[in-house]
Design a protein around this motif. Structure first.
Motif, short mmCIF file in Angstrom:
data_model
loop_
_atom_site.label_atom_id
_atom_site.label_comp_id
_atom_site.label_asym_id
_atom_site.label_seq_id
_atom_site.Cartn_x
_atom_site.Cartn_y
_atom_site.Cartn_z
N LYS A 210 0.85 -1.18 0.00
CA LYS A 210 0.00 0.00 0.00
C LYS A 210 0.89 1.24 0.00
CE LYS A 210 -3.76 -2.11 2.69
NZ LYS A 210 -4.56 -2.02 3.94
N LEU A 211 0.45 2.27 -0.72
CA LEU A 211 1.20 3.52 -0.74
C LEU A 211 0.22 4.68 -0.75
CD1 LEU A 211 3.90 4.99 -0.90
CD2 LEU A 211 3.82 4.74 -3.40
N ASP A 212 0.27 5.49 0.30
CA ASP A 212 -0.62 6.63 0.44
C ASP A 212 0.17 7.92 0.25
OD1 ASP A 212 -2.48 8.54 1.06
OD2 ASP A 212 -3.05 7.70 3.00
N LEU A 233 7.01 7.31 -10.49
CA LEU A 233 6.14 6.37 -9.79
C LEU A 233 5.51 5.37 -10.77
CD1 LEU A 233 4.77 5.49 -7.18
CD2 LEU A 233 3.04 7.25 -7.57
N VAL A 237 5.61 1.36 -10.63
CA VAL A 237 4.36 0.60 -10.53
C VAL A 237 4.33 -0.47 -11.61
CG1 VAL A 237 1.87 0.76 -10.96
CG2 VAL A 237 2.96 2.37 -9.40
N LEU A 243 2.46 -4.08 -4.97
CA LEU A 243 1.70 -2.87 -4.66
C LEU A 243 0.25 -3.02 -5.14
CD1 LEU A 243 1.97 -0.01 -3.44
CD2 LEU A 243 2.34 0.83 -5.78
N LEU A 246 -2.88 2.21 -4.28
CA LEU A 246 -2.15 3.46 -4.48
C LEU A 246 -3.12 4.63 -4.39
CD1 LEU A 246 0.38 5.10 -5.26
CD2 LEU A 246 -0.17 4.64 -7.66
N MET A 271 -2.18 -4.43 -8.98
CA MET A 271 -2.89 -3.31 -8.37
C MET A 271 -4.39 -3.51 -8.45
SD MET A 271 -2.38 0.80 -8.85
CE MET A 271 -0.70 0.65 -8.23
N LEU A 274 -6.99 2.13 -7.01
CA LEU A 274 -6.26 3.32 -7.42
C LEU A 274 -7.13 4.55 -7.24
CD1 LEU A 274 -3.85 4.76 -8.81
CD2 LEU A 274 -4.93 4.19 -11.01
#
Length: 384
Positions: A210-212, A233, A237, A243, A246, A271, A274
């Motif tokens: 996870k990426l916030d 990025l 990705v 991941l 996002l 993913m 998104l």
């Protein structure tokens, strides 16, 4: 000096003491010139016999004269390694003084001069010195007036540095070919670990599921992912195998960033969620994302306008006969993606998109999608 011989200690101790004394005297001079809260902070540290290795005086409004005093203290200083001057109104004059001091300082490894009303040329003055000096592991040039020309020079600096770990050029005017040149240099760097808010090292090592990177509130210290960061990025990705989520909400990736992320989604197979809402994404960015979703069957949740779209239902892979998306504040970008997906949906017969903001662009995309759809019989586009 613990491990030195007794005789060497006797010889070296006075030299070390003298060096420390000279260094402290320089900082006392700087403190006297700056005065106020900042001067007191420096003086207080010296009175506590602290060795000034880090000096954070961000948001202190020291101005160009204060920056000149700091720069003078840096000359010949062999102790300070981390200097934060963010948001101090140092201007071009202050930046020039710092650049000059860096020429003769071999110790400072971290410098933040963001939000200081610098022109591009003033910011590049520091970059040019550092290209020769090559000591900084962290350089922050946030909101420093850097445009395409400056971005090209920064890219050359990144390419030539083997020590830089953290580079921040967010909130500058970098897009188009310049953004791509900078992104290419960042991705090729063997040393960079953090680019703005993008955690290069973690993404390369596939340690994040996870990426916030949401911009939160109006703080200058927020994430603020722009075009260069989005390009970097997107490439990471593309190759990620872990991941799954996002979040890039409230940033400034625009059509360029959305198109790059769309291209990444064409090959990304992990993913699921998104969020790129509130990113100034227009028709071109939405079309790139729609194109990617024609070949990507993994992404299940996409937020472009503040409402999360259920992609399996729109695709028809999670079959529903009726879908109500009225009053969701959907804009043209969402409508373009919806149109792309319902074109191949063989089960949905009713779709309600009333009371949204899809405008003429969104309606045109929906209309075009219906040319190849013989199943949908009820469509509500009222109040758009």
């Amino acid at each position: 000096l613990k491990r030195c011989s007794s005789r060497f200690k006797d010889l070296a101790a006075p030299l070390v003491a003298n060096a420390v004394s000279v260094t402290n005297e320089k900082w006392r001079d700087a403190a006297a010139k700056i005065g106020g809260r900042v001067g007191a902070k420096i003086t207080g540290a010296l009175e506590r016999n602290e060795v000034l290795k880090t000096l954070d005086i961000g948001y202190s409004n020291i101005g160009s004269k204060g920056a000149a005093a700091i720069a003078e203290a840096l000359r010949g200083n062999g102790v300070l390694t981390n200097l934060v001057l963010m948001s101090n109104n140092i201007g071009d004059e202050g930046a020039a003084a710092l650049a000059s001091a860096l020429r003769v300082n071999g110790v400072l490894t971290s410098l933040d001069v963001g939000f200081n009303d610098l022109t591009e040329e003033a910011a590049l003055g520091i970059v040019r010195v550092e290209r020769q000096r090559n000591k900084l592991t962290s350089l922050a040039l946030e909101n420093c007036g850097i445009g395409p020309t400056g971005a090209a020079e920064v890219a050359e600096y990144v390419s030539g540095s083997g020590v830089l770990k953290n580079l921040d050029v967010r909130r500058n005017e970098i897009s188009g070919d310049a953004a791509q040149q900078l992104a290419t240099a960042v991705l090729a760097s063997p040393s960079l670990e953090l680019f703005g808010s993008v955690p290069l090292k973690d993404l390369r090592e596939n340690t994040l599921d996870k990426l916030d990177l949401r911009q939160k509130g109006l703080s200058r210290c927020g994430k603020s992912v722009g075009v260069p960061e989005a390009l970097v990025l997107a490439k990471l990705v593309e190759g990620s195998v872990v991941l799954a989520t996002l979040n890039l909400r409230f940033n400034t990736i625009g059509d360029e960033g959305a198109a790059a992320i769309g291209k990444a989604l064409e090959v990304n197979a992990v993913m699921i969620t998104l969020d790129i809402s509130d990113n100034d994404i227009g028709d071109e960015g939405a079309k790139a994302l729609a194109s990617a979703l024609r070949v990507n069957a993994v992404l299940a949740k996409l937020n472009l306008d503040g409402h999360e779209l259920d992609l399996p239902k729109l695709r028809g892979t999670d079959p529903v006969a009726s879908l109500d998306l009225s009053c969701k504040r959907l804009g043209p970008a969402s409508a373009i993606v919806i149109a792309s997906l319902i074109a191949g949906n063989a089960v949905m017969t009713t779709l309600n998109l009333g009371v949204n903001y899809i405008r003429a662009e969104g309606a045109a995309a929906i209309s075009e999608a219906l040319r190849g759809n013989e199943v949908l019989t009820e469509l509500d586009l009222s109040y758009n």
